[in-house]
Design an enzyme around this catalytic site. Structure first.
Site, PDB file in Angstrom:
ATOM      1  NE  ARG A  54       0.236   1.465   3.312  1.00 48.01           N
ATOM      2  CZ  ARG A  54       1.039   2.123   3.421  1.00 48.01           C
ATOM      3  NH1 ARG A  54       2.347   2.028   3.575  1.00 48.01           N
ATOM      4  NH2 ARG A  54       0.829   3.598   3.674  1.00 48.01           N
ATOM      5  N   GLY A  55       0.136   2.351  -0.078  1.00 44.58           N
ATOM      6  CA  GLY A  55       1.159   3.690  -0.078  1.00 44.58           C
ATOM      7  C   GLY A  55       0.950   3.782  -1.801  1.00 44.58           C
ATOM      8  CB  ALA A  56       0.784   7.261  -3.687  1.00 43.78           C
ATOM      9  NE  ARG A  94      -5.974   0.735  -1.693  1.00 45.81           N
ATOM     10  CZ  ARG A  94      -5.537   1.447  -0.822  1.00 45.81           C
ATOM     11  NH1 ARG A  94      -4.233   1.071  -0.579  1.00 45.81           N
ATOM     12  NH2 ARG A  94      -5.862   2.325   0.186  1.00 45.81           N
ATOM     13  CG  ASP A 249      -2.934   8.349  -0.999  1.00 50.08           C
ATOM     14  OD1 ASP A 249      -2.298   7.058  -0.940  1.00 50.08           O
ATOM     15  OD2 ASP A 249      -2.963   8.862   0.014  1.00 50.08           O
ATOM     16  CG  ASN A 259      -1.976  12.001   2.791  1.00 51.88           C
ATOM     17  OD1 ASN A 259      -1.774  11.032   2.170  1.00 51.88           O
ATOM     18  ND2 ASN A 259      -2.087  12.144   4.216  1.00 51.88           N
ATOM     19  CE  LYS A 260      -5.041   5.971   4.234  1.00 53.73           C
ATOM     20  NZ  LYS A 260      -6.117   5.059   3.443  1.00 53.73           N
TER      21      LYS A 260
HETATM   22  O1  MRU Z   1      -4.491   3.444   2.297  1.00 51.85           O
HETATM   23  P1  MRU Z   1      -2.989   3.418   2.106  1.00 51.85           P
HETATM   24  O2  MRU Z   1      -2.409   3.080   3.169  1.00 51.85           O
HETATM   25  O3  MRU Z   1      -2.724   3.035   0.734  1.00 51.85           O
HETATM   26  O4  MRU Z   1      -2.701   5.174   2.177  1.00 51.85           O
HETATM   27  C1  MRU Z   1      -1.975   5.458   1.638  1.00 51.85           C
HETATM   28  C2  MRU Z   1      -1.175   6.295   2.937  1.00 51.85           C
HETATM   29  O5  MRU Z   1      -0.357   5.727   3.307  1.00 51.85           O
HETATM   30  C3  MRU Z   1      -1.304   7.718   2.920  1.00 51.85           C
HETATM   31  O6  MRU Z   1      -2.365   8.224   2.249  1.00 51.85           O
HETATM   32  C4  MRU Z   1       0.062   8.338   2.805  1.00 51.85           C
HETATM   33  O7  MRU Z   1       0.087   9.546   3.485  1.00 51.85           O
HETATM   34  C5  MRU Z   1       0.105   8.840   1.301  1.00 51.85           C
HETATM   35  S1  MRU Z   1       1.059   7.514   0.286  1.00 51.85           S
HETATM   36  C6  MRU Z   1       2.439   8.156   0.033  1.00 51.85           C
END
Ligand code: MRU
Length: 376
Positions: A54-56, A94, A249, A259-260
């Site tokens: 996970r994570g962009a 996603r 993201d 973002n999250k």
């Molecule tokens: O749902 P996720 O864990 O894939 O979300 C991504 C994140 O961890 C955050 O939004 C993050 O700050 C940005 S991704 C670099």
């Protein structure tokens, strides 16, 4: 990054084993470091959708490798259709992080230069590696630019006092191929001997802050405290946060940041308390077409079970605990939008800029021109 003396990336391919993509299975952290081999695009799609990765940046790079596996497996008679199906399958996993579609489309575009399936497979292999290497390089460069920012804040503080940084979710090296976006400047400052201390939001419902960011920082020896998601405002009111540094993201070309979930509330609290709010954004997370984050960026809604149940570690194994009464429904919105007016600046691989269209385009004229060019 180093884990117990071994250098890891989050996703990689080994020369001796070009039939598999290797990942760190992030579901097992912080309790166990587990790696996994993915043999097909189906398994890559599952790994992204179910958040083994996970994570962009990390899901973008993983999808890049997924397209390579799809090319290897494609029927030569139906190559184009098979690849189009794989692209759709990956992009659907996603919706919010733009790196995913960006990496898939980059693979599709690159493969057009091949005349035979064999040539296309070779191109896909090279492009997957290039996406991963670039992701790591972009984050390292963000770290260098962010170091200057942290150094300047440290210079304004009494000697020896740490720069207190609040971060949300995990925009660390686990969210990318290496280094991380929001954490890269923190690691760079720590390594340069600048005292830093990080407030880590736990980041409900999946607790990426608690399980991933806290693990990363502690493994690197960076002082940190885990806090509940709602503590940030209180800390800011008491002068205990020098800057907020988060990832993204997807960021529109006009500077609105997805973002999250919960990031927006941190930005509001930061604005109310005069705390600078920076977003680390590699250009691969900029959506060059979108101009209104609130209206246009798709917000992922995930399984309500993630809200109703907390996962942890008990007696040496994974345990799940239900925290709500039976039959209570839950809403699970994965991301929110922080409007550009609340953002002090964007930290990119090419330097710091204001969160606005003209400043972003001034840094990335070539990337923008390439992104809006009609497909050939
Ligand atoms: O749902 P996720 O864990 O894939 O979300 C991504 C994140 O961890 C955050 O939004 C993050 O700050 C940005 S991704 C670099």
């Amino acid at each position: 990054m180093q884990v117990n003396g071994t250098a890891y990336r989050t996703v990689w391919m080994e020369d001796a084993d070009p039939a598999h993509v290797h990942i760190i299975d992030q579901r097992a952290l912080p309790h166990r470091l587990v790696t996994m081999r993915l043999p097909s695009v189906d398994e890559v799609a599952t790994a992204i959708r179910e958040m083994y990765v996970r994570g962009a940046g990390c899901i973008g790079a993983t999808a890049g490798y997924g397209m390579y596996l799809a090319a290897r497996a494609a029927n030569h008679a139906t190559f184009a259709a098979d690849l189009a199906r794989a692209a759709q399958q990956l992009i659907a996993t996603r919706p919010t992080a733009v790196n995913l579609a960006w990496a898939v489309q980059r693979q599709q575009h690159a493969m057009q230069a091949g005349h035979t399936p064999a040539e296309k497979i070779a191109i896909a292999h090279g492009t997957a590696r290039a996406i991963a290497d670039e992701d790591a390089a972009f984050c390292r460069q963000i770290g260098e630019h962010g170091l200057a920012l942290i150094r300047a804040i440290a210079a304004r503080k009494p000697a020896g006092q740490p720069v207190n940084i609040l971060t949300h979710c995990n925009a660390g090296w686990l969210a990318f191929v290496d280094y991380g976006s929001a954490t890269a400047p923190i690691y760079a400052a720590h390594d340069a001997g600048i005292p830093v201390h990080v407030w880590v939001d736990e980041t409900r419902p999946r607790n990426q802050g608690a399980s991933l960011t806290a693990w990363e920082l502690a493994s690197h020896g960076v002082p940190c405290h885990l806090i509940v998601d709602n503590a940030g405002g209180h800390l800011m009111q008491h002068g205990l946060v020098d800057l907020v540094l988060v990832g993204t993201d997807r960021t529109t070309v006009t500077g609105d940041v997805a973002n999250k979930i919960g990031t927006y509330l941190k930005a509001l609290a930061a604005a109310d308390n005069g705390v600078p709010f920076y977003v680390a954004v590699p250009s691969s997370s900029i959506d060059w077409q979108m101009t209104d984050g609130l209206a246009e960026i798709p917000i992922e809604e995930r399984d309500p079970e993630e809200v109703l149940t907390v996962h942890g570690w008990q007696d040496g194994r994974e345990a799940a605990v239900r925290i709500a009464p039976p039959h209570v429904p839950a809403g699970n919105y994965g991301f929110d939008i922080t409007p550009r007016r609340l953002i002090t600046g964007l930290l990119t691989e090419r330097g710091l800029c204001r969160a606005e269209r003209a400043a972003i385009l001034a840094l990335f004229p070539d990337t923008y021109a390439a992104a809006i060019r009609p497909p050939s």
